[in-house]
Design an enzyme around this catalytic site. Structure first.
Site, short mmCIF file in Angstrom:
data_model
loop_
_atom_site.label_atom_id
_atom_site.label_comp_id
_atom_site.label_asym_id
_atom_site.label_seq_id
_atom_site.Cartn_x
_atom_site.Cartn_y
_atom_site.Cartn_z
N ASP A 30 0.80 -1.23 0.00
CA ASP A 30 0.00 0.00 0.00
C ASP A 30 0.83 1.28 0.00
O ASP A 30 0.36 2.33 -0.45
CB ASP A 30 -1.00 0.01 1.15
CG ASP A 30 -0.38 -0.25 2.51
OD1 ASP A 30 0.81 -0.61 2.56
OD2 ASP A 30 -1.09 -0.10 3.53
N GLU A 52 9.49 -10.60 -1.72
CA GLU A 52 10.53 -9.58 -1.83
C GLU A 52 11.94 -10.16 -1.85
O GLU A 52 12.83 -9.60 -2.50
CB GLU A 52 10.39 -8.58 -0.67
CG GLU A 52 9.18 -7.69 -0.74
CD GLU A 52 7.96 -8.30 -0.07
OE1 GLU A 52 6.93 -7.60 0.05
OE2 GLU A 52 8.04 -9.48 0.35
N HIS A 115 0.24 0.50 10.55
CA HIS A 115 0.61 -0.89 10.26
C HIS A 115 1.98 -0.92 9.60
O HIS A 115 2.43 0.05 9.02
CB HIS A 115 -0.44 -1.54 9.34
CG HIS A 115 -0.60 -0.87 8.02
ND1 HIS A 115 -1.24 0.34 7.85
CD2 HIS A 115 -0.20 -1.25 6.78
CE1 HIS A 115 -1.22 0.68 6.58
NE2 HIS A 115 -0.59 -0.26 5.90
N HIS A 116 2.64 -2.04 9.68
CA HIS A 116 4.01 -2.25 9.18
C HIS A 116 5.06 -1.51 10.01
O HIS A 116 6.23 -1.46 9.61
CB HIS A 116 4.16 -1.83 7.71
CG HIS A 116 3.31 -2.61 6.75
ND1 HIS A 116 2.76 -3.82 7.06
CD2 HIS A 116 2.92 -2.34 5.47
CE1 HIS A 116 2.06 -4.27 6.02
NE2 HIS A 116 2.13 -3.39 5.05
N GLY A 415 26.91 -16.16 -0.60
CA GLY A 415 26.60 -17.58 -0.46
C GLY A 415 25.23 -17.88 0.10
O GLY A 415 25.08 -18.80 0.92
N ASP A 446 18.53 -29.62 -5.03
CA ASP A 446 17.14 -29.75 -4.58
C ASP A 446 16.87 -28.93 -3.32
O ASP A 446 15.82 -28.29 -3.19
CB ASP A 446 16.78 -31.22 -4.37
CG ASP A 446 17.76 -31.98 -3.47
OD1 ASP A 446 18.82 -31.43 -3.15
OD2 ASP A 446 17.45 -33.13 -3.11
N ASN A 473 20.05 -34.63 -4.95
CA ASN A 473 21.00 -35.43 -4.16
C ASN A 473 20.58 -35.51 -2.70
O ASN A 473 21.41 -35.56 -1.80
CB ASN A 473 22.43 -34.90 -4.32
CG ASN A 473 22.53 -33.41 -4.05
OD1 ASN A 473 21.58 -32.79 -3.55
ND2 ASN A 473 23.67 -32.82 -4.35
N GLY A 475 19.14 -33.45 -0.45
CA GLY A 475 19.42 -32.45 0.59
C GLY A 475 20.65 -31.62 0.36
O GLY A 475 21.08 -31.41 -0.78
N GLU A 479 26.61 -28.82 2.79
CA GLU A 479 26.66 -28.79 4.25
C GLU A 479 27.15 -30.12 4.81
O GLU A 479 27.87 -30.15 5.82
CB GLU A 479 25.26 -28.48 4.81
CG GLU A 479 24.61 -27.25 4.22
CD GLU A 479 25.26 -25.94 4.65
OE1 GLU A 479 26.35 -25.99 5.24
OE2 GLU A 479 24.69 -24.88 4.38
#
Length: 570
Positions: A30, A52, A115-116, A415, A446, A473, A475, A479
């Site tokens: 808005d 966003e 608001h916001h 990253g 994925d 693969n 996941g 990591e």
């Protein structure tokens, strides 16, 4: 409104048009709706992203192709949602103009609990947050000189290649200002270097180059971001010196030239590349940005006494530093004065897309990273735009040698997983605007895809035809290599990825989906001209073992683990 007048909102959009921006990424809210009414009538068009954060990633990808991007969000909830993406653009030197529609100035003066807001009447808290990830900012309230402020921040964004922040109150959008400034384009040239200092710098570099018996060029990210690729290629062409790139500098150099020697990543480099770069007597390091993943866990072995560093705001010649001296003009003068006959040229390393012997001899049908990336290198075409996700793809792509004019987009420093999907939308839209018949290709895992998958919907809405390779693969393999190899927090819920285009209501005649589980299936697909022509949006699910990873990732993860262990010692 007279012919000599223009609204503040229109002035802003006209200036963005001048910079080559046509698409406005963002989400309506808005406090920005009145501004959005002015988009079309000023030569731009609204993209309309799914959220966003995705819009910020898309703006980043768009800017890397076209030079600058516009991102519009609403006050508070919208701008904060985009902030992680804007911070990535700041980290990686990408010029994005973040325009935030904010409440009218009367509401702000009365500290109304709108608001916001945080419910405390503070209307500056969110812009204050953005200050730390913006090169500069402006709040276009009644105290501002609107046109001058807009011009100031836009020029800074372009020249210094970093995001800027513009807060635009709803009652400022339609304020009338003098339009005469638009008759003159903004000056975008860099400030000239002091002539005597620039000459001294160039003379020192020339003497080092003439004395050296073994010189190499190393190109990094800021050679791209600060627009010195023309000068870089002129230097390479004139000297024929062996030339290498860092991960963030990949595609800064035409990899088809004979002097191209591959990717230098410190201890993560191929042994022959590491030996060649670190054994040089002089390294011309252009646009360096030595982050952990860009330097093999800070394992660059480049002594300062044999290095010339070219930067956007300073130069370093061995132990001497020259603040405020920009590399672009130094390189231009260097190329002009250089006597190539006095430069000794030595052989470079051999880089190709040939399969490793082990993969040639393997009888396994499973697709592996060691097999796939050289094959992808053979499949790529001149002019492709290749986007790789923060994960296995970012490391695997280092093993390919690109055809001419390929542009590589990745986010090695910031990253943020999921970045590449939004960046794909922005880059593909930019290519469409330019009217180029260039393929735009994404390699994403994925796990990363699940963060920002909605932006495929935006691609479909705008008729974009990327090729999306989803590496399934199971996941977060990147990591797993760093920590928690079999931990549940590195797992993701399996999706039916080939159904995604249907979920987003694609026209079946304008899309194709595939699954490949074996080397033969993938080879057959890459050899399919209908698929490779990219006339429709293509999604390919590539099945790989969750523990398989590119060589560079394996080595980087080991180096990262060692570094963390050292730093964690109290």
């Amino acid at each position: 409104m007279t012919a000599d007048e223009i609204t503040v909102g229109a002035y802003l959009f006209r200036r963005l048009y001048e910079f080559g921006v046509r698409a406005v990424h963002g989400v309506p809210g808005d406090f920005n709706l009145a501004l959005l009414d002015l988009v079309d009538e000023n030569g731009l068009y609204w993209v309309g992203n799914c959220n966003e954060l995705n819009a910020g990633y898309a703006a980043d990808g768009y800017a890397r192709v076209k030079g600058m991007a516009a991102l519009v969000t609403t006050f508070g909830v919208g701008e904060l949602s985009a902030l992680a993406a804007v911070a990535g653009s700041y980290s990686e030197y990408v010029p994005v103009v973040h325009i935030v529609g904010v409440p009218n100035t009367a509401s702000q003066k009365q500290h109304l609990l709108l608001h916001h807001t945080l419910g405390n009447g503070d209307f500056r808290v969110f812009s204050d947050m953005s200050k730390r990830v913006s090169l500069t900012h402006t709040i276009l309230d009644e105290r501002a000189n609107y046109a001058e402020e807009i011009d100031r921040v836009l020029r800074a964004c372009w020249v210094r290649a970093r995001p800027v922040y513009i807060a635009l109150p709803t009652n400022t959008v339609f304020k009338k200002i003098d339009a005469s400034r638009l008759k003159q384009k903004l000056p975008l040239e860099l400030e000239p270097n002091p002539k005597e200092i620039e000459e001294e710098v160039v003379q020192q570099i020339l003497e080092l180059m003439y004395q050296s018996k073994n010189t190499v060029i190393l190109a990094d990210a800021c050679s791209i971001r600060h627009r010195v690729l023309d000068e870089l290629h002129q230097l390479i062409e004139k000297t024929k010196l062996p030339t290498f790139v860092t991960p963030m500098g990949k595609s800064s150099v035409n990899e088809t030239i004979e002097s191209f020697g591959g990717v230098y990543v410190g201890d993560v480099s191929r042994p022959d590349v590491k030996e060649r770069v670190e054994g040089a007597k002089l390294i011309l390091f252009v646009g360096g940005l030595i982050s952990d993943f860009n330097s093999g866990g800070f394992t660059f072995h480049i002594a300062r006494n044999k290095t010339v560093e070219f930067h956007s705001d300073h130069m370093k010649v061995r132990y001497s530093e020259f603040p405020g001296i920009t590399m672009k003009y130094v390189m231009q003068r260097l190329i002009k004065k250089l006597d190539a006959s006095k430069v000794r040229v030595t052989p470079t390393t051999e880089i190709s897309n040939t399969l490793p012997a082990r993969e040639k001899e393997s009888i396994s049908l499973d697709i592996t990273h060691a097999w796939m990336w050289p094959i992808i290198g053979q499949w790529l075409r001149r002019g492709d735009v290749v986007i790789t996700e923060t994960g296995t793809a970012n490391f695997g792509i280092l093993e390919t040698r690109f055809p001419q004019d390929v542009q590589h987009i990745s986010q090695v420093l910031w990253g943020s997983i999921g970045y590449s999907v939004g960046a794909l939308q922005g880059a593909a839209l930019a290519i469409k605007e330019l009217g180029h018949r260039r393929r735009v290709i994404l390699f994403v895992g994925d796990g990363s895809l699940q963060l920002t998958v909605q932006e495929i919907s935006t691609m479909i809405r705008h008729g974009l035809t990327p090729i999306i390779f989803v590496i399934n693969n199971d996941g977060y393999t990147i990591e797993r290599k760093v920590h928690g190899e079999n931990a549940s927090y590195n797992d993701v819920q399996p999706w039916k990825y080939t159904k995604l285009l249907d979920v987003f209501n694609v026209d079946p005649t304008k899309s194709k989906t595939y699954q490949v589980r074996t080397k033969m299936e993938m080879s057959e697909l890459l050899g399919n001209e209908e698929f490779s022509s990219a006339n429709v949006i293509n999604l390919v699910e590539v099945f790989m073992d969750k523990h398989d990873a590119p060589r560079a990732l394996e080595v980087t993860a080991e180096a990262s683990a060692r570094l963390n262990a050292q730093l964690n010692v109290v």
